[in-house]
Design an enzyme around this catalytic site. Structure first.
Site, PDB file in Angstrom:
ATOM      1  N   ASN A  23       0.615  -1.202  -0.200  1.00 21.83           N
ATOM      2  CA  ASN A  23       0.097  -0.596   0.318  1.00 21.83           C
ATOM      3  C   ASN A  23       0.852   1.496   0.333  1.00 21.83           C
ATOM      4  OD1 ASN A  23      -1.695   2.109  -0.149  1.00 21.83           O
ATOM      5  ND2 ASN A  23      -2.275   1.042   2.004  1.00 21.83           N
TER       6      ASN A  23
ATOM      7  N   LYS B 221      -0.049   4.178  -0.170  1.00 19.31           N
ATOM      8  CA  LYS B 221      -1.122   5.222   0.409  1.00 19.31           C
ATOM      9  C   LYS B 221      -0.272   7.229  -0.413  1.00 19.31           C
ATOM     10  CE  LYS B 221      -0.548   3.732   4.686  1.00 19.31           C
ATOM     11  NZ  LYS B 221      -0.348   3.211   5.985  1.00 19.31           N
TER      12      LYS B 221
ATOM     13  N   HIS C 102      -9.746   1.347   4.647  1.00 22.03           N
ATOM     14  CA  HIS C 102      -8.388   2.247   5.529  1.00 22.03           C
ATOM     15  C   HIS C 102      -9.228   2.982   6.643  1.00 22.03           C
ATOM     16  CE1 HIS C 102      -4.759   2.926   6.639  1.00 22.03           C
ATOM     17  NE2 HIS C 102      -3.934   2.144   5.360  1.00 22.03           N
TER      18      HIS C 102
ATOM     19  N   GLU D 285      -7.399   5.795   7.323  1.00 21.58           N
ATOM     20  CA  GLU D 285      -6.961   6.890   7.136  1.00 21.58           C
ATOM     21  C   GLU D 285      -7.760   7.254   5.736  1.00 21.58           C
ATOM     22  OE1 GLU D 285      -3.057   5.890   5.179  1.00 21.58           O
ATOM     23  OE2 GLU D 285      -2.835   5.379   7.658  1.00 21.58           O
TER      24      GLU D 285
ATOM     25  N   GLU E  34      -5.508  -3.900  10.752  1.00 22.77           N
ATOM     26  CA  GLU E  34      -5.031  -3.242  10.761  1.00 22.77           C
ATOM     27  C   GLU E  34      -5.868  -2.249  12.109  1.00 22.77           C
ATOM     28  OE1 GLU E  34      -3.114  -2.299   6.858  1.00 22.77           O
ATOM     29  OE2 GLU E  34      -4.541  -1.062   7.374  1.00 22.77           O
TER      30      GLU E  34
ATOM     31  N   GLY F 136       2.034   2.993  11.146  1.00 16.74           N
ATOM     32  CA  GLY F 136       3.063   3.892  11.337  1.00 16.74           C
ATOM     33  C   GLY F 136       3.243   4.599  12.001  1.00 16.74           C
TER      34      GLY F 136
ATOM     35  N   SER G 152       3.106  -2.015  10.572  1.00 14.32           N
ATOM     36  CA  SER G 152       4.357  -1.411  11.158  1.00 14.32           C
ATOM     37  C   SER G 152       4.576  -3.359  10.278  1.00 14.32           C
ATOM     38  CB  SER G 152       4.140  -1.345  12.604  1.00 14.32           C
ATOM     39  OG  SER G 152       3.518   0.252  12.702  1.00 14.32           O
TER      40      SER G 152
HETATM   41  P1  PGA Z   1       2.635   0.672   7.693  1.00 13.98           P
HETATM   42  O1  PGA Z   1       1.055   1.158   6.952  1.00 13.98           O
HETATM   43  O2  PGA Z   1       2.807  -0.490   7.464  1.00 13.98           O
HETATM   44  O3  PGA Z   1       3.420   1.809   7.643  1.00 13.98           O
HETATM   45  O4  PGA Z   1       2.246   0.801   9.086  1.00 13.98           O
HETATM   46  C1  PGA Z   1      -0.256  -0.051   6.997  1.00 13.98           C
HETATM   47  C2  PGA Z   1      -1.540   0.202   6.167  1.00 13.98           C
HETATM   48  O5  PGA Z   1      -1.407   1.485   6.871  1.00 13.98           O
HETATM   49  O6  PGA Z   1      -1.738  -0.021   5.357  1.00 13.98           O
END
Ligand code: PGA
Length: 244
Positions: A8, A10, A94, A96, A164, A170, A207
């Site tokens: 992903n 982003k 997601h 976000e 998640e 992150g 992460s």
């Molecule tokens: P990350 O993000 O691996 O940077 O923690 C995962 C995600 O949001 O899909």
């Protein structure tokens, strides 16, 4: 079943990086497979799709419109259009997007139905905030998020659910194996009791790195990983894919 590894990106990358990374993935044994999925920002999907034409690697979008087909919806990208661009998977729900774009259950439901109509597999994300886990309410919260899937009108040939936890995205914080196992078992039981689909894969995301991927992927019933930050580095994502 092979593990599904989803990158992903982003809102990161540019044309040059996408061309370079895809070229490396295609020439690399570990990452040239049908169970590798790359989710790029939408302006780059057509370039990526053309580069991946001869490759088993699949393409994902990071979002889809709640409207389908064509019409007077300025700025929207429909599942019909994504399909036309070679997209096989789409990330939905997601955290976000739930937070930054106020995506509620009814919006997510419309998106999932549009994807299924167009033969695109949703990667449905669920996950609790830190406070909810600290209050011991995470299982109830996750079941509530899963319940949306019982209202889907389309048929799932393949169902991908990504756990998640928001506090892990992150941050470098990874839940323990026991904590992941508890949630994976919950998802598995929910799917068995309330949904019908030929194929299900439960992913973990948050992460994930080259260092911790092996121990996560060893957890029974974990069907793969959804990787954010670490997927921007070809070497690290390749290491993660080596644990399939
Ligand atoms: P990350 O993000 O691996 O940077 O923690 C995962 C995600 O949001 O899909």
């Amino acid at each position: 079943m092979a593990k599904l590894m989803v990158a992903n990106w982003k809102m990161n990358g540019n044309q040059a990086k996408i061309v370079q990374d895809i070229t490396e993935y295609i020439s690399n044994q570990l990452t040239n497979s049908a169970d590798i999925v790359l989710a790029f920002p939408s302006p780059y999907l057509v370039i990526a799709s053309n580069l991946l034409l001869q490759s088993p690697v699949k393409l994902a979008s990071q979002d889809v419109s709640k409207f389908d087909g064509f019409g007077a919806f300025t700025g929207e990208v429909s599942a019909t259009m994504l399909k036309d661009c070679g997209v096989s998977y789409t990330i939905v729900g997601h955290s976000e997007r739930r937070m930054n774009n106020d995506e509620t259950g009814s919006i997510l439901l419309a998106k999932i139905n549009n994807l299924l109509t167009n033969n695109i597999t949703p990667i449905f994300c669920i996950g609790e905030a830190k406070r909810i886990r600290e209050n011991g309410k995470h299982l109830d919260f996750l079941v509530e998020q899963l319940e949306l899937l019982t209202q889907v009108t389309g048929k799932f040939d393949e169902l991908v659910i990504a756990y998640e936890p928001i506090w892990s995205i992150g941050t470098g914080l990874i839940p323990t194996v026991l904590q992941i196992t508890e949630v994976v078992n919950l998802i598995q039981a929910f799917v068995q009791n309330y949904l019908s689909c030929a194929k299900i894969r439960i992913l973990y995301g948050g992460s994930v790195s080259g260092q911790n991927a092996a121990s996560i992927l060893e957890i029974p019933l974990i069907g793969g990983v959804l990787v954010g930050g670490a997927s921007l580095k070809v070497d690290e994502f390749t290491t993660i894919c080596s644990y399939r």
